[in-house]
Design a protein around this motif. Structure first.
Motif, PDB file in Angstrom:
ATOM      1  N   MET A 155       0.843  -1.203   0.000  1.00 22.31           N
ATOM      2  CA  MET A 155       0.000   0.000   0.000  1.00 22.31           C
ATOM      3  C   MET A 155       0.872   1.245   0.000  1.00 22.31           C
ATOM      4  N   LYS A 156       0.479   2.204  -0.789  1.00 23.00           N
ATOM      5  CA  LYS A 156       1.214   3.474  -0.858  1.00 23.00           C
ATOM      6  C   LYS A 156       0.391   4.546  -0.125  1.00 23.00           C
ATOM      7  N   ILE A 157       1.084   5.363   0.658  1.00 22.22           N
ATOM      8  CA  ILE A 157       0.414   6.472   1.347  1.00 22.22           C
ATOM      9  C   ILE A 157       0.891   7.776   0.714  1.00 22.22           C
ATOM     10  N   LEU A 158      -0.042   8.590   0.294  1.00 25.21           N
ATOM     11  CA  LEU A 158       0.312   9.912  -0.219  1.00 25.21           C
ATOM     12  C   LEU A 158      -0.059  10.961   0.821  1.00 25.21           C
ATOM     13  N   ASP A 159       0.860  11.853   1.099  1.00 23.39           N
ATOM     14  CA  ASP A 159       0.590  12.971   2.012  1.00 23.39           C
ATOM     15  C   ASP A 159       0.091  14.157   1.213  1.00 23.39           C
ATOM     16  N   LEU A 160      -0.982  14.767   1.709  1.00 27.05           N
ATOM     17  CA  LEU A 160      -1.566  15.938   1.051  1.00 27.05           C
ATOM     18  C   LEU A 160      -1.642  17.074   2.056  1.00 27.05           C
ATOM     19  N   LYS A 161      -1.472  18.278   1.569  1.00 29.31           N
ATOM     20  CA  LYS A 161      -1.611  19.452   2.439  1.00 29.31           C
ATOM     21  C   LYS A 161      -2.641  20.366   1.795  1.00 29.31           C
ATOM     22  N   THR A 162      -3.790  20.493   2.433  1.00 28.05           N
ATOM     23  CA  THR A 162      -4.833  21.345   1.861  1.00 28.05           C
ATOM     24  C   THR A 162      -4.668  22.765   2.386  1.00 28.05           C
ATOM     25  N   SER A 163      -5.216  23.729   1.654  1.00 31.13           N
ATOM     26  CA  SER A 163      -4.991  25.125   2.055  1.00 31.13           C
ATOM     27  C   SER A 163      -6.264  25.924   2.305  1.00 31.13           C
ATOM     28  N   ASN A 164      -7.422  25.291   2.184  1.00 28.85           N
ATOM     29  CA  ASN A 164      -8.692  25.981   2.454  1.00 28.85           C
ATOM     30  C   ASN A 164      -9.598  25.075   3.273  1.00 28.85           C
ATOM     31  N   ARG A 165     -10.646  25.684   3.873  1.00 28.69           N
ATOM     32  CA  ARG A 165     -11.586  24.830   4.611  1.00 28.69           C
ATOM     33  C   ARG A 165     -12.241  23.834   3.661  1.00 28.69           C
ATOM     34  N   CYS A 166     -12.686  24.327   2.496  1.00 29.78           N
ATOM     35  CA  CYS A 166     -13.284  23.456   1.485  1.00 29.78           C
ATOM     36  C   CYS A 166     -12.515  23.604   0.189  1.00 29.78           C
ATOM     37  N   GLU A 167     -12.087  22.494  -0.357  1.00 27.42           N
ATOM     38  CA  GLU A 167     -11.452  22.565  -1.667  1.00 27.42           C
ATOM     39  C   GLU A 167     -11.442  21.197  -2.335  1.00 27.42           C
ATOM     40  N   LEU A 168     -11.396  21.217  -3.649  1.00 24.49           N
ATOM     41  CA  LEU A 168     -11.200  19.993  -4.413  1.00 24.49           C
ATOM     42  C   LEU A 168      -9.783  20.035  -4.962  1.00 24.49           C
ATOM     43  N   MET A 169      -8.955  19.089  -4.528  1.00 24.54           N
ATOM     44  CA  MET A 169      -7.558  19.043  -4.949  1.00 24.54           C
ATOM     45  C   MET A 169      -7.395  17.962  -6.016  1.00 24.54           C
ATOM     46  N   ASP A 170      -6.914  18.349  -7.172  1.00 26.62           N
ATOM     47  CA  ASP A 170      -6.712  17.384  -8.259  1.00 26.62           C
ATOM     48  C   ASP A 170      -5.488  16.514  -7.941  1.00 26.62           C
ATOM     49  N   ILE A 171      -5.717  15.223  -7.728  1.00 25.54           N
ATOM     50  CA  ILE A 171      -4.623  14.308  -7.376  1.00 25.54           C
ATOM     51  C   ILE A 171      -4.384  13.280  -8.491  1.00 25.54           C
ATOM     52  N   THR A 172      -4.939  13.544  -9.677  1.00 26.95           N
ATOM     53  CA  THR A 172      -4.860  12.576 -10.787  1.00 26.95           C
ATOM     54  C   THR A 172      -3.417  12.179 -11.097  1.00 26.95           C
ATOM     55  N   SER A 173      -2.538  13.172 -11.252  1.00 24.05           N
ATOM     56  CA  SER A 173      -1.172  12.847 -11.667  1.00 24.05           C
ATOM     57  C   SER A 173      -0.428  12.084 -10.567  1.00 24.05           C
ATOM     58  N   ARG A 174      -0.747  12.386  -9.311  1.00 22.69           N
ATOM     59  CA  ARG A 174      -0.069  11.683  -8.218  1.00 22.69           C
ATOM     60  C   ARG A 174      -0.521  10.223  -8.129  1.00 22.69           C
ATOM     61  N   VAL A 175      -1.808   9.983  -8.358  1.00 19.32           N
ATOM     62  CA  VAL A 175      -2.303   8.595  -8.367  1.00 19.32           C
ATOM     63  C   VAL A 175      -1.727   7.861  -9.575  1.00 19.32           C
ATOM     64  N   ALA A 176      -1.692   8.533 -10.731  1.00 21.03           N
ATOM     65  CA  ALA A 176      -1.145   7.923 -11.954  1.00 21.03           C
ATOM     66  C   ALA A 176       0.323   7.554 -11.761  1.00 21.03           C
ATOM     67  N   GLN A 177       1.049   8.368 -11.027  1.00 23.17           N
ATOM     68  CA  GLN A 177       2.468   8.103 -10.747  1.00 23.17           C
ATOM     69  C   GLN A 177       2.633   6.810  -9.936  1.00 23.17           C
ATOM     70  N   VAL A 178       1.766   6.630  -8.932  1.00 22.50           N
ATOM     71  CA  VAL A 178       1.820   5.415  -8.106  1.00 22.50           C
ATOM     72  C   VAL A 178       1.553   4.191  -8.979  1.00 22.50           C
ATOM     73  N   VAL A 179       0.554   4.295  -9.841  1.00 22.12           N
ATOM     74  CA  VAL A 179       0.213   3.178 -10.734  1.00 22.12           C
ATOM     75  C   VAL A 179       1.374   2.904 -11.690  1.00 22.12           C
ATOM     76  N   GLY A 180       1.959   3.964 -12.243  1.00 24.19           N
ATOM     77  CA  GLY A 180       3.091   3.808 -13.159  1.00 24.19           C
ATOM     78  C   GLY A 180       4.266   3.115 -12.497  1.00 24.19           C
TER      79      GLY A 180
END
Ligand code: ZN
Length: 129
Positions: free
Chosen positions: A1-26
């Motif tokens: 299992m891979k754990i990705l750390d994320l740091k959000t900067s607003n109370r509500c936000e949608l963070m695009d993590i597509t490339s980071r997930v694709a990197q794990v798969v690659g």
């Protein structure tokens, strides 16, 4: 299992993590399989939606805020029940098909981490099968 750390900067936000997930798969070099993305938080979630027009994610956040406003008309003493409700509306896991070593997503789709009680340090778990 891979754990990705994320740091959000607003109370509500949608963070695009597509490339980071694709990197794990690659990195796994798996040709055909399934990628499971799991959010271990109760006030954040995951969704797949449009990543072409940035207005869409703003509309999603703004509308969720209208449907479930922040406030104190809730029983939960922590005061963030709106965030718990929004997280459940989005869901906490995604299953994405891997074909020819790549995530199968629609042309306009991206994978989003949905923060509803940030800013915070968050994690997501990724399992590639
Ligand atoms: Zn809470």
């Amino acid at each position: 299992m891979k754990i990705l750390d994320l740091k959000t900067s607003n109370r509500c936000e949608l963070m695009d993590i597509t490339s980071r997930v694709a990197q794990v798969v690659g990195d796994k070099k798996i040709k055909d399989g399934i990628c499971i993305v799991f959010c271990p938080h109760t006030t954040a979630g995951l969704t797949i939606n449009e990543n072409a027009d940035p207005a869409v994610k703003k509309d999603i956040i703004n509308h969720l805020k209208k449907v479930v406003p922040e406030g104190n008309n809730f029983l939960h003493s922590e005061g963030n029940s709106d965030a718990h409700i929004k997280a459940s509306m989005m869901g906490n896991s995604l299953n994405i098909i891997i074909n020819n070593g790549k995530l199968v997503l629609g042309t306009w789709q991206g994978i989003y981490f949905c923060e509803f009680d940030g800013p915070r340090n968050r994690k997501i778990y990724i399992k590639v099968l």
